[in-house]
Scaffold this motif. Structure first.
Motif, short mmCIF file in Angstrom:
data_model
loop_
_atom_site.label_atom_id
_atom_site.label_comp_id
_atom_site.label_asym_id
_atom_site.label_seq_id
_atom_site.Cartn_x
_atom_site.Cartn_y
_atom_site.Cartn_z
N ILE A 159 0.85 -1.19 0.00
CA ILE A 159 0.00 0.00 0.00
C ILE A 159 0.89 1.23 0.00
O ILE A 159 1.80 1.37 0.83
CB ILE A 159 -0.92 0.04 1.23
N CYS A 160 0.61 2.13 -0.95
CA CYS A 160 1.31 3.41 -1.00
C CYS A 160 0.27 4.51 -0.81
O CYS A 160 -0.73 4.54 -1.53
CB CYS A 160 2.00 3.57 -2.35
N THR A 161 0.49 5.39 0.15
CA THR A 161 -0.46 6.47 0.35
C THR A 161 0.20 7.84 0.20
O THR A 161 1.29 8.09 0.71
CB THR A 161 -1.15 6.39 1.72
N PHE A 162 -0.50 8.69 -0.53
CA PHE A 162 -0.19 10.12 -0.54
C PHE A 162 -1.07 10.75 0.54
O PHE A 162 -1.70 10.05 1.33
CB PHE A 162 -0.48 10.69 -1.94
N GLN A 163 -1.13 12.05 0.58
CA GLN A 163 -1.87 12.71 1.66
C GLN A 163 -3.36 12.36 1.64
O GLN A 163 -4.01 12.33 0.60
CB GLN A 163 -1.72 14.23 1.56
N HIS A 164 -3.88 12.09 2.83
CA HIS A 164 -5.31 11.98 3.09
C HIS A 164 -5.61 12.82 4.33
O HIS A 164 -4.81 12.83 5.28
CB HIS A 164 -5.73 10.54 3.38
N VAL A 165 -6.75 13.49 4.33
CA VAL A 165 -7.18 14.21 5.53
C VAL A 165 -8.57 13.78 5.96
O VAL A 165 -8.99 14.07 7.08
CB VAL A 165 -7.15 15.74 5.31
N ASP A 166 -9.28 13.07 5.09
CA ASP A 166 -10.61 12.57 5.43
C ASP A 166 -10.49 11.46 6.47
O ASP A 166 -9.69 10.52 6.33
CB ASP A 166 -11.30 12.03 4.18
N ASN A 184 -12.32 8.87 7.29
CA ASN A 184 -12.57 7.49 6.89
C ASN A 184 -11.34 6.88 6.23
O ASN A 184 -11.01 5.71 6.47
CB ASN A 184 -13.75 7.43 5.92
N GLN A 185 -10.68 7.66 5.40
CA GLN A 185 -9.48 7.15 4.71
C GLN A 185 -8.33 6.97 5.70
O GLN A 185 -7.63 5.96 5.68
CB GLN A 185 -9.06 8.10 3.58
N VAL A 186 -8.16 7.95 6.57
CA VAL A 186 -7.04 7.91 7.51
C VAL A 186 -7.21 6.76 8.50
O VAL A 186 -6.25 6.08 8.85
CB VAL A 186 -6.91 9.26 8.25
N ARG A 187 -8.45 6.52 8.94
CA ARG A 187 -8.68 5.42 9.89
C ARG A 187 -8.35 4.07 9.26
O ARG A 187 -7.77 3.20 9.92
CB ARG A 187 -10.13 5.44 10.38
N TRP A 188 -8.72 3.90 7.99
CA TRP A 188 -8.39 2.63 7.34
C TRP A 188 -6.88 2.46 7.24
O TRP A 188 -6.34 1.38 7.49
CB TRP A 188 -9.02 2.56 5.95
N LEU A 189 -6.19 3.52 6.88
CA LEU A 189 -4.74 3.46 6.78
C LEU A 189 -4.10 3.20 8.14
O LEU A 189 -3.12 2.46 8.25
CB LEU A 189 -4.20 4.75 6.17
N GLU A 190 -4.67 3.79 9.18
CA GLU A 190 -4.15 3.55 10.54
C GLU A 190 -4.27 2.07 10.89
O GLU A 190 -3.35 1.49 11.49
CB GLU A 190 -4.90 4.40 11.55
N ASP A 191 -5.38 1.45 10.52
CA ASP A 191 -5.56 0.03 10.77
C ASP A 191 -4.51 -0.81 10.04
O ASP A 191 -4.21 -1.94 10.44
CB ASP A 191 -6.96 -0.43 10.34
N GLU A 192 -3.97 -0.25 8.96
CA GLU A 192 -2.94 -0.96 8.20
C GLU A 192 -1.53 -0.62 8.67
O GLU A 192 -0.55 -1.02 8.05
CB GLU A 192 -3.07 -0.62 6.71
N GLY A 193 -1.42 0.13 9.75
CA GLY A 193 -0.11 0.41 10.33
C GLY A 193 0.49 1.75 9.99
O GLY A 193 1.62 2.05 10.41
N PHE A 194 -0.25 2.59 9.25
CA PHE A 194 0.26 3.93 8.93
C PHE A 194 0.04 4.87 10.10
O PHE A 194 -0.94 4.75 10.84
CB PHE A 194 -0.46 4.49 7.70
N ASP A 195 0.94 5.82 10.27
CA ASP A 195 0.81 6.86 11.28
C ASP A 195 -0.15 7.92 10.74
O ASP A 195 0.17 8.58 9.75
CB ASP A 195 2.19 7.46 11.56
N PRO A 196 -1.32 8.09 11.36
CA PRO A 196 -2.31 9.05 10.83
C PRO A 196 -1.75 10.46 10.67
O PRO A 196 -2.01 11.13 9.67
CB PRO A 196 -3.44 9.01 11.86
N ALA A 197 -1.00 10.91 11.67
CA ALA A 197 -0.46 12.27 11.60
C ALA A 197 0.51 12.42 10.43
O ALA A 197 0.53 13.45 9.75
CB ALA A 197 0.23 12.62 12.92
N ALA A 198 1.31 11.37 10.20
CA ALA A 198 2.27 11.42 9.09
C ALA A 198 1.54 11.45 7.76
O ALA A 198 1.95 12.16 6.83
CB ALA A 198 3.20 10.21 9.16
N VAL A 199 0.44 10.70 7.64
CA VAL A 199 -0.33 10.69 6.40
C VAL A 199 -0.94 12.07 6.14
O VAL A 199 -0.91 12.58 5.01
CB VAL A 199 -1.44 9.62 6.46
N MET A 200 -1.47 12.71 7.17
CA MET A 200 -2.15 13.99 7.00
C MET A 200 -1.19 15.13 6.70
O MET A 200 -1.58 16.12 6.08
CB MET A 200 -2.99 14.29 8.23
#
Length: 227
Positions: free
Chosen positions: A163-170, A172-188
């Motif tokens: 999984i590769c993520t660029f910025q998300h601020v929504d 719903n998207q951030v929560r799913w990514l967090e469940d996959e091990g991404f740092d929400p703050a880093a994604v935003m």
């Protein structure tokens, strides 16, 4: 010839509009050494415009591209107006059936993967389900692009290896990514062109961001997409 040793790669690239998903995908696809490349394109027709691929709107055009040894970009609207799901079902069935007969590795690129099913719990097109489940023997690798990852089919997400993520601020998207091990703050806080890439199977992470997010280990199988 079947290649049971092939280690299938199923990449999901996500992020808000305009953050760099398509640019990165085209760069990866352009460098990829797969013998055969098939893209399910949108009205933007990015692969014909930016990479010079033949634009295909029906089966004869797809066949001509394969016979010429060229990659192809399929735009479904002319053949299936107003029915992207049926257009995808037609295309993926054709690609899978033809790809099973072609030697060498195949790279399948799907733009707006979330729009290929009616709902995230909807059944997948049978050919796509089989490609994800058993396509490794015929050397199928898949790259999927989604703006709203939370609406991507659960069955597709379960088969994703990277999984590769660029910025998300929504949320719903951030929560799913967090469940996959991404740092929400880093994604935003990712800026345009920055991304974080995680290999789900190896548990590795890499980033090109200028933030404080650091890789946990060396990059995983993402590099396989360029072999």
């Amino acid at each position: 010839k079947l290649a049971f040793a092939h280690e299938a790669v199923h990449q999901l690239i996500t992020g808000m509009s305009g953050k760099g998903k398509s640019t990165l995908t085209r760069a990866l696809v352009g460098k990829d050494k797969a013998r055969w490349k098939f893209a399910f394109d949108t009205y933007k027709k990015e692969y014909p415009r930016f990479m010079g691929w033949p634009l295909c709107i029906d089966e004869p055009a797809l066949r001509r591209a394969v016979l010429a040894g060229k990659p192809s970009a399929f735009y479904s609207a002319p053949l299936f107006p107003g029915d992207r799901i049926e257009g995808f079902n037609f295309w993926i069935r054709w690609v899978y059936q033809v790809g099973m007969q072609l030697p060498g590795r195949k790279l399948v690129i799907i733009e707006e993967i979330e729009k290929t099913t009616a709902h995230r719990n909807s059944p997948l097109a049978p050919a796509f389900s089989e490609m994800l489940d058993e396509g490794r023997a015929a050397q199928f690798d898949v790259v999927m692009i989604a703006q709203r990852v939370s609406t991507v089919s659960e069955l597709i997400r379960a088969q994703t290896t990277e999984i590769c993520t660029f910025q998300h601020v929504d949320g719903n998207q951030v929560r799913w990514l967090e469940d996959e091990g991404f740092d929400p703050a880093a994604v935003m806080r990712l800026q345009r062109g920055e991304y974080i890439w995680r290999d789900r199977e190896q548990g590795t992470e890499r980033t090109n961001a200028k933030s404080k997010t650091k890789p946990t280990r060396a990059p995983g199988r993402a590099a396989n997409a360029q072999r």
